[in-house]
Design a protein around this motif. Structure first.
Motif, PDB file in Angstrom:
ATOM      1  N   SER A 198      52.481 -72.567 -67.256  1.00 25.45           N
ATOM      2  CA  SER A 198      51.729 -71.494 -67.902  1.00 25.45           C
ATOM      3  C   SER A 198      50.357 -71.971 -68.358  1.00 25.45           C
ATOM      4  O   SER A 198      49.505 -71.158 -68.710  1.00 25.45           O
ATOM      5  N   ASP A 199      50.140 -73.287 -68.374  1.00 24.37           N
ATOM      6  CA  ASP A 199      48.846 -73.835 -68.796  1.00 24.37           C
ATOM      7  C   ASP A 199      47.809 -73.797 -67.674  1.00 24.37           C
ATOM      8  O   ASP A 199      46.640 -74.091 -67.916  1.00 24.37           O
ATOM      9  N   TYR A 200      48.233 -73.466 -66.472  1.00 23.77           N
ATOM     10  CA  TYR A 200      47.304 -73.488 -65.346  1.00 23.77           C
ATOM     11  C   TYR A 200      46.202 -72.459 -65.563  1.00 23.77           C
ATOM     12  O   TYR A 200      46.454 -71.288 -65.843  1.00 23.77           O
ATOM     13  N   ASP A 201      44.972 -72.899 -65.426  1.00 27.80           N
ATOM     14  CA  ASP A 201      43.810 -72.033 -65.606  1.00 27.80           C
ATOM     15  C   ASP A 201      42.854 -72.279 -64.449  1.00 27.80           C
ATOM     16  O   ASP A 201      42.187 -73.309 -64.400  1.00 27.80           O
ATOM     17  N   ASP A 202      42.803 -71.363 -63.518  1.00 29.19           N
ATOM     18  CA  ASP A 202      41.995 -71.525 -62.319  1.00 29.19           C
ATOM     19  C   ASP A 202      40.519 -71.434 -62.674  1.00 29.19           C
ATOM     20  O   ASP A 202      40.038 -70.372 -63.083  1.00 29.19           O
ATOM     21  N   PRO A 203      39.749 -72.535 -62.540  1.00 24.76           N
ATOM     22  CA  PRO A 203      38.331 -72.489 -62.908  1.00 24.76           C
ATOM     23  C   PRO A 203      37.486 -71.638 -61.976  1.00 24.76           C
ATOM     24  O   PRO A 203      36.336 -71.337 -62.287  1.00 24.76           O
ATOM     25  N   LEU A 204      38.038 -71.233 -60.821  1.00 24.30           N
ATOM     26  CA  LEU A 204      37.294 -70.390 -59.899  1.00 24.30           C
ATOM     27  C   LEU A 204      37.567 -68.904 -60.132  1.00 24.30           C
ATOM     28  O   LEU A 204      36.907 -68.051 -59.538  1.00 24.30           O
ATOM     29  N   ALA A 205      38.541 -68.595 -60.995  1.00 26.58           N
ATOM     30  CA  ALA A 205      38.876 -67.200 -61.250  1.00 26.58           C
ATOM     31  C   ALA A 205      37.686 -66.478 -61.882  1.00 26.58           C
ATOM     32  O   ALA A 205      36.971 -67.013 -62.713  1.00 26.58           O
ATOM     33  N   GLY A 206      37.494 -65.258 -61.469  1.00 29.24           N
ATOM     34  CA  GLY A 206      36.427 -64.462 -62.065  1.00 29.24           C
ATOM     35  C   GLY A 206      35.118 -64.506 -61.319  1.00 29.24           C
ATOM     36  O   GLY A 206      34.199 -63.741 -61.637  1.00 29.24           O
ATOM     37  N   PHE A 207      34.986 -65.397 -60.328  1.00 30.73           N
ATOM     38  CA  PHE A 207      33.765 -65.445 -59.531  1.00 30.73           C
ATOM     39  C   PHE A 207      33.972 -64.588 -58.288  1.00 30.73           C
ATOM     40  O   PHE A 207      34.791 -64.894 -57.432  1.00 30.73           O
ATOM     41  N   VAL A 208      33.240 -63.484 -58.236  1.00 27.18           N
ATOM     42  CA  VAL A 208      33.472 -62.469 -57.210  1.00 27.18           C
ATOM     43  C   VAL A 208      32.235 -62.306 -56.339  1.00 27.18           C
ATOM     44  O   VAL A 208      31.125 -62.707 -56.712  1.00 27.18           O
ATOM     45  N   ARG A 209      32.425 -61.731 -55.175  1.00 24.87           N
ATOM     46  CA  ARG A 209      31.315 -61.515 -54.249  1.00 24.87           C
ATOM     47  C   ARG A 209      30.737 -60.115 -54.370  1.00 24.87           C
ATOM     48  O   ARG A 209      29.668 -59.826 -53.832  1.00 24.87           O
ATOM     49  N   SER A 210      31.435 -59.245 -55.077  1.00 25.39           N
ATOM     50  CA  SER A 210      30.988 -57.870 -55.221  1.00 25.39           C
ATOM     51  C   SER A 210      31.541 -57.326 -56.530  1.00 25.39           C
ATOM     52  O   SER A 210      32.643 -57.690 -56.941  1.00 25.39           O
ATOM     53  N   ALA A 211      30.777 -56.469 -57.202  1.00 28.80           N
ATOM     54  CA  ALA A 211      31.226 -55.925 -58.486  1.00 28.80           C
ATOM     55  C   ALA A 211      30.667 -54.526 -58.694  1.00 28.80           C
ATOM     56  O   ALA A 211      29.543 -54.218 -58.286  1.00 28.80           O
ATOM     57  N   GLU A 212      31.467 -53.702 -59.343  1.00 32.03           N
ATOM     58  CA  GLU A 212      31.020 -52.365 -59.734  1.00 32.03           C
ATOM     59  C   GLU A 212      30.459 -52.479 -61.150  1.00 32.03           C
ATOM     60  O   GLU A 212      31.197 -52.679 -62.112  1.00 32.03           O
ATOM     61  N   VAL A 213      29.136 -52.403 -61.263  1.00 33.14           N
ATOM     62  CA  VAL A 213      28.458 -52.616 -62.538  1.00 33.14           C
ATOM     63  C   VAL A 213      28.045 -51.274 -63.123  1.00 33.14           C
ATOM     64  O   VAL A 213      27.379 -50.476 -62.451  1.00 33.14           O
ATOM     65  N   LYS A 214      28.427 -51.050 -64.358  1.00 32.24           N
ATOM     66  CA  LYS A 214      28.107 -49.792 -65.017  1.00 32.24           C
ATOM     67  C   LYS A 214      26.598 -49.593 -65.075  1.00 32.24           C
ATOM     68  O   LYS A 214      25.863 -50.453 -65.548  1.00 32.24           O
ATOM     69  N   GLY A 215      26.146 -48.450 -64.554  1.00 31.55           N
ATOM     70  CA  GLY A 215      24.715 -48.159 -64.551  1.00 31.55           C
ATOM     71  C   GLY A 215      23.984 -48.657 -63.329  1.00 31.55           C
ATOM     72  O   GLY A 215      22.813 -48.340 -63.124  1.00 31.55           O
ATOM     73  N   LEU A 216      24.659 -49.466 -62.520  1.00 30.87           N
ATOM     74  CA  LEU A 216      24.041 -50.004 -61.306  1.00 30.87           C
ATOM     75  C   LEU A 216      24.810 -49.636 -60.049  1.00 30.87           C
ATOM     76  O   LEU A 216      24.239 -49.556 -58.970  1.00 30.87           O
ATOM     77  N   GLY A 217      26.102 -49.445 -60.184  1.00 28.03           N
ATOM     78  CA  GLY A 217      26.926 -49.212 -59.020  1.00 28.03           C
ATOM     79  C   GLY A 217      27.379 -50.520 -58.410  1.00 28.03           C
ATOM     80  O   GLY A 217      27.506 -51.533 -59.090  1.00 28.03           O
ATOM     81  N   GLN A 218      27.609 -50.506 -57.095  1.00 29.84           N
ATOM     82  CA  GLN A 218      28.109 -51.691 -56.417  1.00 29.84           C
ATOM     83  C   GLN A 218      26.998 -52.718 -56.245  1.00 29.84           C
ATOM     84  O   GLN A 218      25.937 -52.428 -55.710  1.00 29.84           O
ATOM     85  N   VAL A 219      27.241 -53.940 -56.718  1.00 31.91           N
ATOM     86  CA  VAL A 219      26.293 -55.044 -56.580  1.00 31.91           C
ATOM     87  C   VAL A 219      26.956 -56.142 -55.767  1.00 31.91           C
ATOM     88  O   VAL A 219      28.089 -56.540 -56.056  1.00 31.91           O
ATOM     89  N   ASN A 220      26.260 -56.623 -54.753  1.00 24.08           N
ATOM     90  CA  ASN A 220      26.791 -57.648 -53.868  1.00 24.08           C
ATOM     91  C   ASN A 220      25.898 -58.872 -53.889  1.00 24.08           C
ATOM     92  O   ASN A 220      24.710 -58.785 -54.232  1.00 24.08           O
TER      93      ASN A 220
END
Length: 422
Positions: A198-220
């Motif tokens: 349960s202590d495993y914490d992936d340091p790469l988690a959360g780094f995405v290639r695309s995101a839906e940003v409020k006020g901007l829409g899809q950002v790649n």
């Protein structure tokens, strides 16, 4: 400083008894060496360290570091691992550079709990601290020195950045056993156990290639965004979900600021702390709605009134007047009245009896110990906190929010640690 000069200094440290597996003695010998240099020589030494850190900054070396740590290796651990390799000297560096699995042959140390600990923070952090001290953190002096060093093509490199921005591919089944047989034999079982815990914490988690940003829409990745404020633009090189990094249910800065980006500015400068929000950026073809409007109190939505800011300014002015020329501490250990306005408590007693303050630089382990104070006021505490910031060359955690008693030896002064914010 040539490549040969740099390695001569590293191996001189080894011959003098500085061992990569003994971090504090190594830091002290390294600091003594760098103290004998002028600012230009320290900068060159640091530049050579960073150059070699960058050469070891590959997915293969990160996987080797992950195995050597018997668990997911974050940025701090990865830098400490690479510094540990460099501290073994030129031959060891060349061997690990060519084959990351050769790190196993360097004799990976174990900590008191029996866990692998191939880490040497001092080589990555101490040169920069001493460079700042020798130049008195003067930006113009530092810039002139770095411009001279940057002309050397043989050591040109990109500075370190979060491993998540690299978008390295996930580990394939059987890859670690196949490509790192020596490290896998020593630490594979520990690595599997850590991965399943349960202590495993992936340091790469959360780094995405695309995101839906409020006020901007899809950002790649690769998109160009333009500032609503001044029309300057930047290219998105990476996107990070800050909620994943900080592990909280609430996003840093609120839902409007869920994502941060690694970007390249128009002048080529790259940085990794650009917030993505419709309040601050738009696509080139989107309408310009302008910057955020002021609220009824005349501020920009900060929630801090002008009266509160004036009272805080007066407190900071008192601190600066009392402490002298080099004031780094920002005092925030004051109280608030019923209207939530700052109350100057600098003359109030902060502790009854004798007390001594201690601190440790988490980067390279350098320590600070104050003189013993008796019945100090909060202004006295601020003065010692400022001494600590100067001694450890900390320019970031400068907000004094209070202190905690960590030990009460019978008949002796209490031992306390500062609570410092950034």
């Amino acid at each position: 400083m040539t490549h040969d000069d740099f390695w001569r200094h590293i191996e001189g440290l080894i011959h003098a008894g500085a061992h990569a597996n003994k971090p504090e003695p190594y830091r002290k010998r390294l600091a003594a060496l760098l103290d004998s240099f002028d600012a230009h020589q320290v900068a060159w030494f640091l530049h050579h360290v960073n150059y070699r850190l960058s050469r070891l900054r590959t997915r293969g070396h990160w996987l080797a570091a992950t195995l050597a740590h018997a668990g997911a290796c974050d940025d701090e651990d990865f830098a400490a691992f690479r510094s540990w390799v460099i501290a073994h000297g030129r031959d060891a560096f060349d061997q690990v550079l060519a084959n990351p699995d050769r790190a196993a042959s360097l004799g990976i140390p174990l900590d008191r709990n029996g866990d692998p600990k191939p880490a040497l923070n001092a080589l990555a952090w101490t040169p920069g601290k001493i460079f700042d001290k020798k130049t008195r953190s003067d930006a113009d002096t530092q810039s002139a020195i770095w411009k001279t060093i940057a002309a050397d093509e043989s050591t040109r490199h990109e500075e370190d950045f979060h491993i998540g921005w690299s978008y390295w591919e996930p580990v394939a089944p059987g890859e670690l056993e196949r490509d790192f047989p020596a490290l896998w034999a020593a630490f594979g079982a520990r690595y599997r156990d850590h991965l399943a815990s349960s202590d495993y914490d992936d340091p790469l988690a959360g780094f995405v290639r695309s995101a839906e940003v409020k006020g901007l829409g899809q950002v790649n990745i690769g998109d160009t965004l333009v500032s609503r404020h001044d029309g300057t633009s930047f290219v998105v090189l990476g996107i990070s979900d800050t909620a994943a990094i900080f592990g909280d249910d609430e996003y840093l800065g609120g839902d409007d600021f869920r994502y941060i980006a690694r970007v390249q500015e128009e002048d080529g400068e790259i940085h990794s702390n650009q917030g993505l929000s419709g309040r601050h950026q738009r696509r080139p073809d989107d309408p310009d709605t302008g910057p955020p409007e002021e609220d009824d109190d005349g501020d920009m939505g900060s929630g801090v009134s002008d009266e509160s800011m004036e009272l805080d300014d007066a407190i900071q002015a008192r601190v600066k007047a009392a402490l002298g020329d080099d004031v780094r501490v920002i005092y925030e250990a004051y109280d608030y009245d019923d209207e939530d306005l700052p109350v100057d408590n600098l003359d109030q007693r902060a502790h009854k009896g004798k007390i001594r303050f201690v601190a440790e630089d988490p980067n390279d382990g350098e320590t600070f110990e104050s003189e013993t104070l008796e019945n100090p006021t909060w202004l006295d505490v601020a003065r010692v906190a400022n001494q600590m910031l100067i001694a450890l060359n900390d320019h970031h955690h400068v907000y004094l929010e209070g202190f905690d008693i960590v030990k009460r030896p019978k008949g002796e002064a209490a031992i306390a640690e500062f609570s410092m914010g950034s």
